[in-house]
Design an enzyme around this catalytic site. Structure first.
Site, mmCIF file in Angstrom:
data_model
loop_
_atom_site.group_PDB
_atom_site.id
_atom_site.type_symbol
_atom_site.label_atom_id
_atom_site.label_comp_id
_atom_site.label_asym_id
_atom_site.label_seq_id
_atom_site.Cartn_x
_atom_site.Cartn_y
_atom_site.Cartn_z
ATOM 1 N N CYS A 53 0.836 -1.207 0.000
ATOM 2 C CA CYS A 53 0.000 0.000 0.000
ATOM 3 C C CYS A 53 0.868 1.253 0.000
ATOM 4 O O CYS A 53 0.591 2.214 -0.720
ATOM 5 C CB CYS A 53 -0.922 0.001 1.212
ATOM 6 S SG CYS A 53 -1.970 1.465 1.344
ATOM 7 N N CYS B 187 -6.706 -1.906 8.366
ATOM 8 C CA CYS B 187 -7.777 -1.047 8.872
ATOM 9 C C CYS B 187 -9.150 -1.440 8.359
ATOM 10 O O CYS B 187 -10.129 -1.375 9.084
ATOM 11 C CB CYS B 187 -7.482 0.406 8.540
ATOM 12 S SG CYS B 187 -8.228 1.017 7.026
#
Length: 363
Positions: free
Chosen positions: A101, A198
């Site tokens: 990411c 998350c």
């Protein structure tokens, strides 16, 4: 170099680190735009902290009189990160989506967006890492707070982009960041650090994977090929795991079982001798990325990490060919996991990293 009135876009997460990064940059004299990134979308998702995080981000930006934009990169995240994440889990590896990411979203797509669409000179985040500029030659270093240093997660960033990236809190320790936030009465001064992925939030990880992957149970065997149980799906388990293995067969020595190997045949191997079978003497790594181009020409000594929370381990790196290297450790390392990353260091300088492909037990 003067940064006064230079444009900078800051990735605002709602956490205390990015908040203090904004505060420091404003004190320096930057013209700041805050961006809150959405990298995951799911209908009726009440588990992710995204709503609370965005609320905190708005509160901080309002307090500091900074504009805040919300940008949705969920399609890009799916294409560049999540598909790889699922592919690796499906074959029994344990990937690290945070590293991918950072490389593909935060410091590539987000950076390009900030420069092209928001006419920014730089981007900044609240990461604990340090980019050093010596006569316009950029190096990547561990942060001042070694316990919070995040160079492990950022080791494969494109070094050509370093000139456009700032890490404002790299010279601070976490306790100092919280102290400043408390003095400024920031709403997030005591907010806990985010952990895990998350978008999964409070969901059980097994249920999350089960939604996207076809789960196939398989055998649990010992090193001597004795069947001792049935697993729920090989992607749910990691090397070194002790709890939740679901083995009813009792050991004569009454010691717990540990996972020591995951096979491509949907079988994983367990043993109850942790000290012999979970320690490794070397590994083979692939997809090697060197921050300073073709750094590796011959064997040399450096330090490595095979996990984020780990002391640096001295090793010798031996090139096999253009794709693979052997890493021999100075001392055994426990619970090395295929699909995770090994990252290379020389003192405080981060040299790059690669993906763990194979490892060898201590005999």
């Amino acid at each position: 170099m003067s940064f006064v009135k230079k444009n900078i876009v800051v990735g605002v997460s709602g956490g205390v680190d990015s908040s203090i990064a904004i505060y420091i940059l404003k004190k320096i004299g930057f013209k700041i735009i805050g961006v809150f990134m959405i990298n995951w979308e799911e209908k009726n998702n009440q588990n992710c902290n995204i709503y609370k995080d965005f609320h905190d981000a708005k509160n901080i930006c309002k307090k500091l009189n900074i504009k805040l934009k919300q940008i949705n990169f969920s399609a890009e995240y799916w294409e560049n990160v999540f598909i790889y994440f699922l592919k690796e889990y499906k074959i029994g590896n344990t990937p690290n989506p945070d590293i991918l990411c950072n490389k593909e979203i935060k410091f590539k797509i987000f950076l390009n967006y900030a420069i092209k669409n928001l006419k920014s000179n730089y981007i900044a985040t609240g990461h604990y890492s340090y980019i050093k500029n010596i006569k316009n030659n950029f190096f990547f270093l561990r942060s001042y707070d070694k316990k919070k240093d995040q160079s492990y997660f950022l080791h494969n960033l494109n070094f050509k982009k370093f000139k456009s990236i700032l890490f404002p809190i790299s010279f601070l320790k976490k306790k100092e960041v919280r102290y400043i936030a408390k003095k400024l009465n920031f709403i997030n001064s005591k907010k806990k650090n985010s952990t895990g992925i998350c978008f999964i939030g409070k969901k059980k990880f097994n249920y999350f994977l089960n939604y996207f992957l076809n789960i196939i149970p398989g055998l649990i065997i010992t090193k001597n090929n004795q069947i001792v149980g049935i697993h729920k799906g090989i992607m749910f388990y990691t090397i070194g795991q002790r709890k939740g293995i679901n083995i009813k067969t009792k050991n004569k020595n009454k010691k717990p079982w540990y996972i020591i190997e995951k096979k491509k045949t949907n079988i994983f191997v367990v043993q109850n001798n942790k000290h012999c079978l979970l320690f490794y003497k070397n590994l083979i790594a692939k997809k090697i990325y060197w921050i300073k181009n073709k750094l590796l020409l011959k064997s040399f000594k450096c330090f490595i990490k095979t996990r984020y929370i780990q002391e640096l381990i001295l090793c010798i790196i031996i090139p096999i060919d253009s794709k693979y290297i052997i890493i021999n450790f100075n001392k055994p390392i426990i619970s090395i996991t295929k699909g995770q990353y090994v990252v290379f260091y020389l003192k405080n300088f981060c040299l790059g990293g690669g993906i763990i492909e194979l490892n060898t037990f201590i005999n």
